[in-house]
Write an enzyme that holds these catalytic residues in place. Structure first.
Site, PDB file in Angstrom:
ATOM      1  N   GLY A   1      32.231  20.057  52.304  1.00  0.00           N
ATOM      2  CA  GLY A   1      32.265  20.480  50.912  1.00  0.00           C
ATOM      3  C   GLY A   1      32.338  21.983  50.730  1.00  0.00           C
ATOM      4  O   GLY A   1      31.809  22.518  49.752  1.00  0.00           O
TER       5      GLY A   1
ATOM      6  N   CYS B   1      22.517  12.243  57.196  1.00  0.00           N
ATOM      7  CA  CYS B   1      21.948  12.532  55.889  1.00  0.00           C
ATOM      8  C   CYS B   1      20.956  11.430  55.520  1.00  0.00           C
ATOM      9  O   CYS B   1      21.290  10.243  55.608  1.00  0.00           O
ATOM     10  CB  CYS B   1      23.049  12.634  54.842  1.00  0.00           C
ATOM     11  SG  CYS B   1      22.421  12.811  53.151  1.00  0.00           S
TER      12      CYS B   1
ATOM     13  N   ASP C   1      25.914  14.288  60.430  1.00  0.00           N
ATOM     14  CA  ASP C   1      25.846  15.750  60.430  1.00  0.00           C
ATOM     15  C   ASP C   1      25.970  16.209  61.879  1.00  0.00           C
ATOM     16  O   ASP C   1      25.156  15.835  62.727  1.00  0.00           O
ATOM     17  CB  ASP C   1      24.515  16.239  59.840  1.00  0.00           C
ATOM     18  CG  ASP C   1      24.333  15.857  58.382  1.00  0.00           C
ATOM     19  OD1 ASP C   1      25.327  15.917  57.636  1.00  0.00           O
ATOM     20  OD2 ASP C   1      23.206  15.515  57.991  1.00  0.00           O
TER      21      ASP C   1
END
Length: 271
Positions: free
Chosen positions: A246, A177, A184
């Site tokens: 998330g 990120c 990621d």
């Protein structure tokens, strides 16, 4: 103009207590594309496919409902949607009453379309998991690697051999990120027609993203543009399936306009 640093990434924020579409944070795609030399007509078509695993709202009587959803953001939209803002926005629906599931779907599609600047398609449910896997993995190649960034397109080349049409895959793509530095993880698929792409060079190239900081969508566009430039295939499709964070995962796909048939839509085993 919104920048990644202006978003809620890396900040402690209170979860919303009510529906709030202003939570959605659009980031213009133009800046990321300028960084890889894409300033005119795009050399690809495609979309960013999001899978939402944690979607909930209240029905007209106040009873909670839960669902999953697939969101399709076209790659020619002026803006991408920052992931944490999308999570917060979807959570803002948790205590909101809707008369029907269709009203929820329509509301999400309208809000995302407004922020992205183009029509975003929303459907309930998720694609099936790709248990078999399309294509041939290059991850078992026996080679030494010590270059983990920045992405090095010089590794890419094609052999002077007859044209092939093949699908190559790797589960070793990692980037970070650009705001928080969080890793990621993704599996990437390249489908192309052209002179055979050197597989060792391709794997070295993909691994050279390991310390690189860039949004998912921009990484895939960089891969597409570098392979197109260095290997000159007749046509090319690049898709990355990123792991979930998330309650969301993102699957950017970029394709030449001349591809005869699209890739099948699946989720990855790691999603």
């Amino acid at each position: 103009m919104n920048t990644p640093e202006d978003s809620t990434l890396g900040r402690e924020v209170a979860y919303p207590s009510g529906y709030d579409p202003s939570l959605l944070f659009p980031i213009p795609r133009a800046a990321g594309r300028q960084a890889i030399g894409l300033t005119g007509d795009l050399p690809f078509i495609g979309r960013d496919r999001w899978h939402a695993y944690e979607l909930s709202w209240l029905d007209a009587q106040g009873k909670p409902c839960v669902a999953t959803a697939t969101l399709h953001v076209p790659c020619d939209s002026p803006s991408l949607i920052e992931s944490k803002s999308l999570k917060l926005y979807l959570n803002s629906l948790n205590a909101t009453r809707f008369n029907s599931a269709e009203a929820v779907r329509t509301r999400i599609a309208t809000d995302l379309s407004t922020r992205a600047g183009a029509d975003v398609a929303v459907e309930f449910g998720l694609p099936p998991i790709d248990a078999v896997g399309e294509g041939e993995s290059i991850d078992a190649l026996d080679l030494s690697i010590d270059d983990y960034g920045p992405p090095n397109a010089a590794y890419l080349c094609a052999h002077a051999q007859p044209v092939v049409e093949e699908v190559l895959t790797s589960a070793l793509l990692k980037s970070n990120c650009p705001v928080t530095g969080q890793p990621d993880w993704a599996s990437v698929t390249l489908r192309y027609r052209g002179a055979p792409i050197d597989r060792e060079g391709l794997l070295r190239y993909l691994v050279s993203f390991r310390d690189h900081a860039e949004f998912h969508e921009q990484c895939v566009e960089r891969i597409f543009n570098d392979v197109l430039t260095q290997c000159a295939p007749q046509w090319l499709v690049v898709e990355a399936r990123y792991t979930r964070r998330g309650g969301l995962d993102i699957n950017p796909l970029r394709s030449s306009a001349s591809v005869p048939t699209p890739l099948s839509i699946f989720r990855d085993l790691r999603q």
